[in-house]
Design a protein around this motif. Structure first.
Motif, PDB file in Angstrom:
ATOM      1  N   ASN A   1     -21.118  40.303 -33.134  1.00 16.66           N
ATOM      2  CA  ASN A   1     -21.296  38.857 -33.105  1.00 16.66           C
ATOM      3  C   ASN A   1     -20.252  38.165 -33.980  1.00 16.66           C
ATOM      4  O   ASN A   1     -19.707  37.120 -33.611  1.00 16.66           O
ATOM      5  N   ARG A   2     -19.945  38.765 -35.122  1.00 18.93           N
ATOM      6  CA  ARG A   2     -18.914  38.194 -35.999  1.00 18.93           C
ATOM      7  C   ARG A   2     -17.549  38.190 -35.326  1.00 18.93           C
ATOM      8  O   ARG A   2     -16.786  37.227 -35.445  1.00 18.93           O
ATOM      9  N   ARG A   3     -17.258  39.263 -34.587  1.00 20.01           N
ATOM     10  CA  ARG A   3     -15.935  39.381 -33.973  1.00 20.01           C
ATOM     11  C   ARG A   3     -15.778  38.518 -32.731  1.00 20.01           C
ATOM     12  O   ARG A   3     -14.776  37.832 -32.551  1.00 20.01           O
ATOM     13  N   ARG A   4     -16.764  38.592 -31.833  1.00 18.91           N
ATOM     14  CA  ARG A   4     -16.600  37.929 -30.539  1.00 18.91           C
ATOM     15  C   ARG A   4     -17.845  37.173 -30.079  1.00 18.91           C
ATOM     16  O   ARG A   4     -17.923  36.779 -28.921  1.00 18.91           O
ATOM     17  N   GLY A   5     -18.828  36.987 -30.958  1.00 16.99           N
ATOM     18  CA  GLY A   5     -20.007  36.218 -30.579  1.00 16.99           C
ATOM     19  C   GLY A   5     -20.843  36.875 -29.501  1.00 16.99           C
ATOM     20  O   GLY A   5     -21.376  36.196 -28.620  1.00 16.99           O
ATOM     21  N   THR A   6     -20.989  38.209 -29.570  1.00 19.48           N
ATOM     22  CA  THR A   6     -21.696  38.929 -28.513  1.00 19.48           C
ATOM     23  C   THR A   6     -22.393  40.145 -29.108  1.00 19.48           C
ATOM     24  O   THR A   6     -22.444  40.321 -30.333  1.00 19.48           O
ATOM     25  N   THR A   7     -22.957  40.998 -28.251  1.00 19.17           N
ATOM     26  CA  THR A   7     -23.594  42.230 -28.702  1.00 19.17           C
ATOM     27  C   THR A   7     -22.558  43.352 -28.813  1.00 19.17           C
ATOM     28  O   THR A   7     -21.454  43.258 -28.260  1.00 19.17           O
ATOM     29  N   SER A   8     -22.942  44.426 -29.500  1.00 19.98           N
ATOM     30  CA  SER A   8     -22.032  45.560 -29.619  1.00 19.98           C
ATOM     31  C   SER A   8     -21.727  46.160 -28.256  1.00 19.98           C
ATOM     32  O   SER A   8     -20.598  46.579 -27.984  1.00 19.98           O
ATOM     33  N   GLU A   9     -22.722  46.207 -27.371  1.00 16.62           N
ATOM     34  CA  GLU A   9     -22.516  46.757 -26.015  1.00 16.62           C
ATOM     35  C   GLU A   9     -21.426  45.988 -25.285  1.00 16.62           C
ATOM     36  O   GLU A   9     -20.490  46.575 -24.719  1.00 16.62           O
ATOM     37  N   ARG A  10     -21.536  44.671 -25.292  1.00 17.34           N
ATOM     38  CA  ARG A  10     -20.547  43.862 -24.562  1.00 17.34           C
ATOM     39  C   ARG A  10     -19.196  43.850 -25.252  1.00 17.34           C
ATOM     40  O   ARG A  10     -18.154  43.863 -24.589  1.00 17.34           O
ATOM     41  N   PHE A  11     -19.192  43.833 -26.579  1.00 22.85           N
ATOM     42  CA  PHE A  11     -17.906  43.863 -27.272  1.00 22.85           C
ATOM     43  C   PHE A  11     -17.155  45.157 -26.966  1.00 22.85           C
ATOM     44  O   PHE A  11     -15.963  45.134 -26.627  1.00 22.85           O
ATOM     45  N   LEU A  12     -17.833  46.299 -27.113  1.00 26.74           N
ATOM     46  CA  LEU A  12     -17.173  47.579 -26.878  1.00 26.74           C
ATOM     47  C   LEU A  12     -16.688  47.701 -25.441  1.00 26.74           C
ATOM     48  O   LEU A  12     -15.587  48.206 -25.181  1.00 26.74           O
ATOM     49  N   THR A  13     -17.503  47.224 -24.489  1.00 28.06           N
ATOM     50  CA  THR A  13     -17.098  47.279 -23.083  1.00 28.06           C
ATOM     51  C   THR A  13     -15.882  46.399 -22.827  1.00 28.06           C
ATOM     52  O   THR A  13     -14.906  46.831 -22.200  1.00 28.06           O
ATOM     53  N   ALA A  14     -15.920  45.160 -23.331  1.00 25.92           N
ATOM     54  CA  ALA A  14     -14.811  44.228 -23.102  1.00 25.92           C
ATOM     55  C   ALA A  14     -13.527  44.725 -23.750  1.00 25.92           C
ATOM     56  O   ALA A  14     -12.447  44.680 -23.142  1.00 25.92           O
ATOM     57  N   ALA A  15     -13.620  45.203 -24.981  1.00 19.28           N
ATOM     58  CA  ALA A  15     -12.423  45.670 -25.681  1.00 19.28           C
ATOM     59  C   ALA A  15     -11.814  46.887 -24.990  1.00 19.28           C
ATOM     60  O   ALA A  15     -10.588  47.013 -24.879  1.00 19.28           O
ATOM     61  N   THR A  16     -12.662  47.787 -24.500  1.00 19.37           N
ATOM     62  CA  THR A  16     -12.155  48.980 -23.816  1.00 19.37           C
ATOM     63  C   THR A  16     -11.530  48.619 -22.475  1.00 19.37           C
ATOM     64  O   THR A  16     -10.489  49.175 -22.090  1.00 19.37           O
ATOM     65  N   LEU A  17     -12.142  47.693 -21.761  1.00 13.08           N
ATOM     66  CA  LEU A  17     -11.570  47.240 -20.487  1.00 13.08           C
ATOM     67  C   LEU A  17     -10.195  46.612 -20.691  1.00 13.08           C
ATOM     68  O   LEU A  17      -9.261  46.879 -19.920  1.00 13.08           O
ATOM     69  N   THR A  18     -10.045  45.784 -21.712  1.00 13.76           N
ATOM     70  CA  THR A  18      -8.746  45.135 -21.931  1.00 13.76           C
ATOM     71  C   THR A  18      -7.699  46.153 -22.378  1.00 13.76           C
ATOM     72  O   THR A  18      -6.513  46.020 -22.046  1.00 13.76           O
ATOM     73  N   ALA A  19      -8.130  47.184 -23.105  1.00 13.70           N
ATOM     74  CA  ALA A  19      -7.192  48.264 -23.441  1.00 13.70           C
ATOM     75  C   ALA A  19      -6.715  48.954 -22.171  1.00 13.70           C
ATOM     76  O   ALA A  19      -5.526  49.277 -22.015  1.00 13.70           O
ATOM     77  N   GLY A  20      -7.629  49.173 -21.234  1.00 15.23           N
ATOM     78  CA  GLY A  20      -7.253  49.766 -19.953  1.00 15.23           C
ATOM     79  C   GLY A  20      -6.281  48.906 -19.175  1.00 15.23           C
ATOM     80  O   GLY A  20      -5.337  49.410 -18.544  1.00 15.23           O
ATOM     81  N   MET A  21      -6.497  47.599 -19.218  1.00 14.13           N
ATOM     82  CA  MET A  21      -5.582  46.685 -18.537  1.00 14.13           C
ATOM     83  C   MET A  21      -4.185  46.778 -19.126  1.00 14.13           C
ATOM     84  O   MET A  21      -3.185  46.783 -18.403  1.00 14.13           O
ATOM     85  N   ASN A  22      -4.094  46.875 -20.456  1.00 14.77           N
ATOM     86  CA  ASN A  22      -2.793  47.018 -21.103  1.00 14.77           C
ATOM     87  C   ASN A  22      -2.129  48.346 -20.754  1.00 14.77           C
ATOM     88  O   ASN A  22      -0.908  48.412 -20.588  1.00 14.77           O
TER      89      ASN A  22
END
Length: 409
Positions: free
Chosen positions: A348-369
């Motif tokens: 929530n501090r990092r992206r205003g969300t849950t750990s599940e959604r943060f980890l999923t979003a961050a991993t997806l964007t790493a894949g895009m890169n």
């Protein structure tokens, strides 16, 4: 919430990326915020069938331009036109749209990532992940890359399995364990897409027995498992998940056993199985209440807590533990354990969300890169195929890391 930039030194390509986020719900919103924090991203097209949801994200861009577009992924022609103007797209809509969006991406000439696969709930349906992997040669022939099931789990869990397995010569078993706590407001409920969870709970769990996928009874294989602090001991059971399908196919080593166990409330799973057997969870099943006819499935899902609607930051944490047992190169037996824990308050501090959604979003964007920077081969890949020396630094730049330990014998 604004987008705090990623740490320096994460650039993966000479030309900034043009990205598309398909779906602007809870996960799509977090993905868009994560992309906007990435200095490698020049332009973000946020696409949703409800244009108002896309437009709420127009202000997140700092160094990048954010375009809000209204389109349905079912509109093939319109989606292809949008995708023809981007480098990589992420499907943040439901997994039932994965194959359709992959086809549009391949036609448009852009890369593709998603965070979960379609789960069959009847004998007539097929495992979506296996259908996606069958497209490998078509994508390879076109020189394009898709990374599928690239979320928290599946996703990070697959990468954890790969890193642990690389330390062993032969693999006896891979056991994936997950616990997700959210305080009393969400205890025992999933903290990710309710629709995805529902299909997984309606399906009979499968394990890899060394030769084939074998069905097991719902809520079987129950055990108490010790997760790292602050989670502690949790009661877990077998649950349908993508790692069981992909690891035997793509890890690159024979595996004796793969299973996945979750701590979701077993009574909830049993209730879903019973309602499904009665036909009440069919998409077209409607019930009448007074003058109105409503979808029983929608009404049932509405009883689940939705993390994004909770006023206060969610308590609790997400834990993923992957234990790989086998033989080391020197012939000795060992278990390599990879463990990740993230508290919801930190997400929530990092992206205003849950750990599940943060980890999923961050991993997806790493894949895009990875795709945009041409760091991986063309074709349809799963996370365990990604070179650890490439993907791990990208995850660490996004605040994701896990601990490895070894137990002899």
């Amino acid at each position: 919430m604004g987008s705090k930039s990623l740490r320096c030194g994460t650039r993966t390509s000479a030309a900034p990326m043009k990205a598309a986020v398909l779906g602007a719900g809870g996960l799509g919103r977090t993905i868009a915020i994560e992309l906007a924090a990435d200095p490698d991203v020049k332009e973000i097209a946020v696409v949703d069938k409800r244009g108002a949801r896309s437009r709420t994200l127009q202000s997140i861009g700092r160094a990048s331009t954010v375009r809000a577009l209204e389109a349905d992924v079912l509109d093939a022609a319109k989606i292809r036109t949008i995708l023809s103007k981007v480098d990589v797209a992420v499907n943040a809509t439901l997994p039932e749209n994965n194959l359709r969006v992959m086809e549009a991406c391949l036609d448009a000439g852009c890369g593709y990532v998603d965070g979960a696969a379609f789960t069959p709930t009847s004998p007539q349906e097929k495992w979506g992940l296996l259908e996606q992997l069958q497209l490998d040669s078509a994508w390879r022939d076109r020189g394009r890359t898709a990374i599928v099931s690239m979320g928290s789990d599946p996703g990070i869990s697959n990468i954890m399995a790969r890193v642990a397995a690389d330390r062993l010569h032969t693999i006896d078993s891979i056991r994936v364990r997950k616990a997700a706590s959210g305080g009393h407001k969400a205890a025992g409920y999933p903290l990710y897409s309710r629709e995805i969870f529902l299909r997984d709970a309606m399906s009979r769990p499968v394990v890899w027995d060394g030769q084939r996928l074998a069905e097991r009874e719902p809520v079987s294989g129950e055990e108490d498992f010790d997760f790292p602090p602050p989670i502690g001991k949790r009661h877990i059971h077998l649950f349908t998940h993508e790692e069981v399908l992909s690891l035997p196919l793509r890890l690159g080593k024979p595996i004796g056993l793969v299973d996945y166990k979750h701590d979701v409330n077993p009574e909830l799973v049993r209730a879903i199985q019973a309602l499904s057997a009665l036909g009440l969870l069919e998409a077209d099943r409607r019930i009448r209440i007074g003058e109105k006819a409503i979808s029983f499935r929608d009404a049932f899902l509405a009883t689940f807590p939705e993390p994004s609607t909770l006023i206060d930051p969610l308590a609790g944490a997400l834990g993923i533990v992957v234990e790989v047992r086998g033989t080391k190169p020197d012939g000795s037996k060992a278990s390599i354990v990879a463990a990740l824990v993230m508290e919801n308050r930190e997400a929530n501090r990092r992206r205003g969300t849950t750990s599940e959604r943060f980890l999923t979003a961050a991993t997806l964007t790493a894949g895009m890169n990875l795709i945009h920077g041409k760091k991986v081969r063309a074709g349809v890949l799963v996370p365990e195929e990604l070179p650890p020396e490439v993907i791990l630094p990208m995850l660490e730049a996004r605040g994701i890391s896990f601990r490895l330990s070894e137990v002899a014998g």
